[in-house]
Design a protein around this motif. Structure first.
Motif, PDB file in Angstrom:
ATOM      1  N   MET A 145      30.446  14.730  32.630  1.00 53.38           N
ATOM      2  CA  MET A 145      30.781  15.679  31.576  1.00 53.38           C
ATOM      3  C   MET A 145      31.668  16.783  32.132  1.00 53.38           C
ATOM      4  N   THR A 146      32.432  17.426  31.231  1.00 56.64           N
ATOM      5  CA  THR A 146      33.274  18.552  31.604  1.00 56.64           C
ATOM      6  C   THR A 146      33.170  19.621  30.518  1.00 56.64           C
ATOM      7  N   THR A 147      33.636  20.828  30.843  1.00 58.76           N
ATOM      8  CA  THR A 147      33.787  21.820  29.794  1.00 58.76           C
ATOM      9  C   THR A 147      34.950  21.421  28.913  1.00 58.76           C
ATOM     10  N   ASP A 148      34.962  21.906  27.708  1.00 58.80           N
ATOM     11  CA  ASP A 148      35.986  21.518  26.744  1.00 58.80           C
ATOM     12  C   ASP A 148      37.304  22.227  27.061  1.00 58.80           C
ATOM     13  N   GLY A 149      38.398  21.455  27.184  1.00 55.62           N
ATOM     14  CA  GLY A 149      39.717  22.036  27.400  1.00 55.62           C
ATOM     15  C   GLY A 149      40.075  22.205  28.866  1.00 55.62           C
ATOM     16  N   THR A 150      41.352  22.530  29.119  1.00 58.72           N
ATOM     17  CA  THR A 150      41.866  22.737  30.470  1.00 58.72           C
ATOM     18  C   THR A 150      42.675  24.027  30.523  1.00 58.72           C
ATOM     19  N   TYR A 151      43.068  24.417  31.727  1.00 64.00           N
ATOM     20  CA  TYR A 151      43.923  25.592  31.899  1.00 64.00           C
ATOM     21  C   TYR A 151      44.793  25.386  33.140  1.00 64.00           C
ATOM     22  N   ASP A 152      45.847  26.188  33.269  1.00 63.55           N
ATOM     23  CA  ASP A 152      46.726  26.092  34.426  1.00 63.55           C
ATOM     24  C   ASP A 152      46.037  26.699  35.639  1.00 63.55           C
ATOM     25  N   VAL A 159      46.443  21.152  36.674  1.00 59.85           N
ATOM     26  CA  VAL A 159      45.576  21.474  35.546  1.00 59.85           C
ATOM     27  C   VAL A 159      44.127  21.505  36.018  1.00 59.85           C
ATOM     28  N   CYS A 160      43.404  22.548  35.639  1.00 65.54           N
ATOM     29  CA  CYS A 160      42.009  22.712  36.061  1.00 65.54           C
ATOM     30  C   CYS A 160      41.083  22.753  34.851  1.00 65.54           C
ATOM     31  N   ARG A 161      39.786  22.551  35.133  1.00 63.05           N
ATOM     32  CA  ARG A 161      38.732  22.690  34.124  1.00 63.05           C
ATOM     33  C   ARG A 161      37.727  23.724  34.618  1.00 63.05           C
ATOM     34  N   HIS A 162      37.132  24.447  33.690  1.00 62.20           N
ATOM     35  CA  HIS A 162      36.203  25.506  34.074  1.00 62.20           C
ATOM     36  C   HIS A 162      34.874  24.966  34.592  1.00 62.20           C
ATOM     37  N   GLY A 163      34.555  23.716  34.277  1.00 59.43           N
ATOM     38  CA  GLY A 163      33.299  23.166  34.756  1.00 59.43           C
ATOM     39  C   GLY A 163      33.277  21.652  34.680  1.00 59.43           C
ATOM     40  N   LEU A 164      32.568  21.023  35.603  1.00 58.17           N
ATOM     41  CA  LEU A 164      32.361  19.577  35.543  1.00 58.17           C
ATOM     42  C   LEU A 164      31.067  19.226  36.252  1.00 58.17           C
ATOM     43  N   VAL A 165      30.519  18.065  35.877  1.00 56.42           N
ATOM     44  CA  VAL A 165      29.293  17.540  36.479  1.00 56.42           C
ATOM     45  C   VAL A 165      29.578  16.110  36.925  1.00 56.42           C
ATOM     46  N   VAL A 166      29.249  15.812  38.172  1.00 56.62           N
ATOM     47  CA  VAL A 166      29.519  14.501  38.775  1.00 56.62           C
ATOM     48  C   VAL A 166      28.194  13.848  39.144  1.00 56.62           C
ATOM     49  N   SER A 167      28.057  12.551  38.882  1.00 56.25           N
ATOM     50  CA  SER A 167      26.858  11.802  39.256  1.00 56.25           C
ATOM     51  C   SER A 167      27.263  10.585  40.071  1.00 56.25           C
ATOM     52  N   LEU A 258      22.991  11.647  43.644  1.00 58.06           N
ATOM     53  CA  LEU A 258      23.589  12.946  43.946  1.00 58.06           C
ATOM     54  C   LEU A 258      24.322  13.453  42.712  1.00 58.06           C
ATOM     55  N   VAL A 259      23.948  14.634  42.247  1.00 59.99           N
ATOM     56  CA  VAL A 259      24.631  15.258  41.116  1.00 59.99           C
ATOM     57  C   VAL A 259      25.277  16.545  41.618  1.00 59.99           C
ATOM     58  N   ARG A 260      26.598  16.644  41.429  1.00 57.67           N
ATOM     59  CA  ARG A 260      27.328  17.858  41.804  1.00 57.67           C
ATOM     60  C   ARG A 260      27.680  18.655  40.550  1.00 57.67           C
ATOM     61  N   PHE A 261      27.469  19.957  40.625  1.00 62.40           N
ATOM     62  CA  PHE A 261      27.867  20.875  39.566  1.00 62.40           C
ATOM     63  C   PHE A 261      28.998  21.755  40.096  1.00 62.40           C
ATOM     64  N   VAL A 262      30.054  21.918  39.308  1.00 61.62           N
ATOM     65  CA  VAL A 262      31.167  22.796  39.669  1.00 61.62           C
ATOM     66  C   VAL A 262      31.415  23.728  38.489  1.00 61.62           C
ATOM     67  N   PHE A 263      31.165  25.018  38.672  1.00 60.87           N
ATOM     68  CA  PHE A 263      31.310  26.009  37.600  1.00 60.87           C
ATOM     69  C   PHE A 263      32.258  27.113  38.068  1.00 60.87           C
ATOM     70  N   ASP A 274      23.573  27.052  32.570  1.00 57.33           N
ATOM     71  CA  ASP A 274      23.770  25.656  32.156  1.00 57.33           C
ATOM     72  C   ASP A 274      23.403  24.681  33.266  1.00 57.33           C
ATOM     73  N   MET A 275      23.532  25.109  34.530  1.00 54.72           N
ATOM     74  CA  MET A 275      23.108  24.222  35.620  1.00 54.72           C
ATOM     75  C   MET A 275      21.631  23.875  35.464  1.00 54.72           C
ATOM     76  N   ASP A 276      20.837  24.888  35.120  1.00 56.20           N
ATOM     77  CA  ASP A 276      19.400  24.670  34.978  1.00 56.20           C
ATOM     78  C   ASP A 276      19.075  23.896  33.705  1.00 56.20           C
ATOM     79  N   ARG A 277      19.801  24.177  32.632  1.00 50.19           N
ATOM     80  CA  ARG A 277      19.562  23.452  31.377  1.00 50.19           C
ATOM     81  C   ARG A 277      19.869  21.969  31.543  1.00 50.19           C
ATOM     82  N   ILE A 278      20.981  21.666  32.201  1.00 50.64           N
ATOM     83  CA  ILE A 278      21.358  20.263  32.397  1.00 50.64           C
ATOM     84  C   ILE A 278      20.365  19.577  33.329  1.00 50.64           C
TER      85      ILE A 278
END
Length: 302
Positions: A145-152, A159-167, A258-263, A274-278
């Protein structure tokens, strides 16, 4: 034709299913689900015995088609030939997909609940909390999953994203301790997220420093895991938070997951809670009632 990734009968243990990644067999195995084969009703409805015979015959044809293997030869460094038996992609099994690929699992809604993402390979589901979406146009195939949308990006213009989760599954070494694996992974997680990307660019100008926010044991999907969370400071932009979470899988060989969170940090980043909620919402596939059991040691950090 090389068959697509999915669950197929294990050529060395036909009573089990084994994950084929599109090129080779992996070490993931599971007990197969009972196949469901539609059986046409004979004219006049037929007798119960006739329908039973038809069902058995159809199932036998399906199993025979699936277990038929094709020899795939690969040369090793010593010049010898190594024979690997791959599942055969034939018209006989084409109508019945053996299961979604990891990419399909991460991008398609669950049949029971569209607010979760299923990671079939590791046998868990993740909750889609507000502000998060299934991955689209993401090069990494293990992003769930990722946060919605991207930014420069503030650095190299990508192009970057404000958050993603890797499994992903831990298979690189024989270590099975969630604590040891989480502590060993956190530095790689920080560098991959905020230092250099896969093509050597520095989206955030490089990682300058980090600090430990918290770490400790945590129950995930009813299993004992461990997490480590860092605050990362970068040359450009507000930096962010990374977390490495490891827990035993509930399927196959129980290889560690292994689950990685990047915020991203700052006002535009997702809430750290959200790390704890997920984490709390992670469940075994097909078992929505299993609690994550997140302890009081995990909580939002400003």
């Amino acid at each position: 034709m090389t068959p697509p990734p999915g669950w197929y009968p294990d050529p060395h243990a036909p009573h089990l299913q084994r994950w084929w990644d599109g090129a080779a067999w992996t070490e993931h195995r599971r007990t197969p689900e009972a196949p469901t084969v539609p059986v046409p009703t004979p004219p006049g409805g037929g007798t119960g015995r006739a329908r039973t015979v038809a069902l058995v015959a159809a199932g036998a044809v399906l199993v025979a088609a699936i277990v038929t293997g094709a020899a795939v030869l690969g040369s090793g460094d010593d010049g010898g030939a190594e024979t690997r038996t791959a599942p055969t992609a034939t018209a006989s099994i084409a109508p019945e997909s053996p299961g979604p690929t990891p990419e399909e699992s991460a991008s398609e809604p669950s049949a029971d609940d569209p607010s979760v993402v299923e990671d079939q390979l590791n046998g868990v589901t993740f909750p889609l909390v507000d502000g998060w979406v299934r991955p689209q146009y993401v090069a990494q195939d293990d992003v769930v999953m990722t946060t919605d949308g991207t930014y420069d990006c503030p650095g190299d213009g990508t192009v970057c994203r404000h958050g993603l989760v890797v499994s992903r599954t831990v298979t690189a070494n024989d270590e099975t301790s969630p604590e040891a694996l989480a502590k060993a992974d956190i530095s790689d997680a920080a560098e991959d997220a905020y230092d250099r990307d896969a093509i050597g660019q520095k989206p955030y100008g490089g990682m300058e420093s980090h600090e430990l926010v918290k770490q400790g044991p945590v129950a995930v999907a009813g299993r004992a895991g461990y997490y480590v969370r860092w605050r990362v400071h970068t040359a450009k932009g507000p930096g962010g938070y990374v977390q490495s979470l490891v827990f035993p899988s509930s399927v196959g060989t129980e290889s560690p997951v292994l689950v990685r969170f990047v915020f991203d940090a700052g006002a535009d980043g997702p809430p750290l809670a959200d790390m704890d909620r997920i984490t709390k919402g992670i469940r075994p596939v097909g078992d929505a009632g299993t609690g994550g059991g997140v302890g009081s040691s995990i909580g939002p950090t400003g």
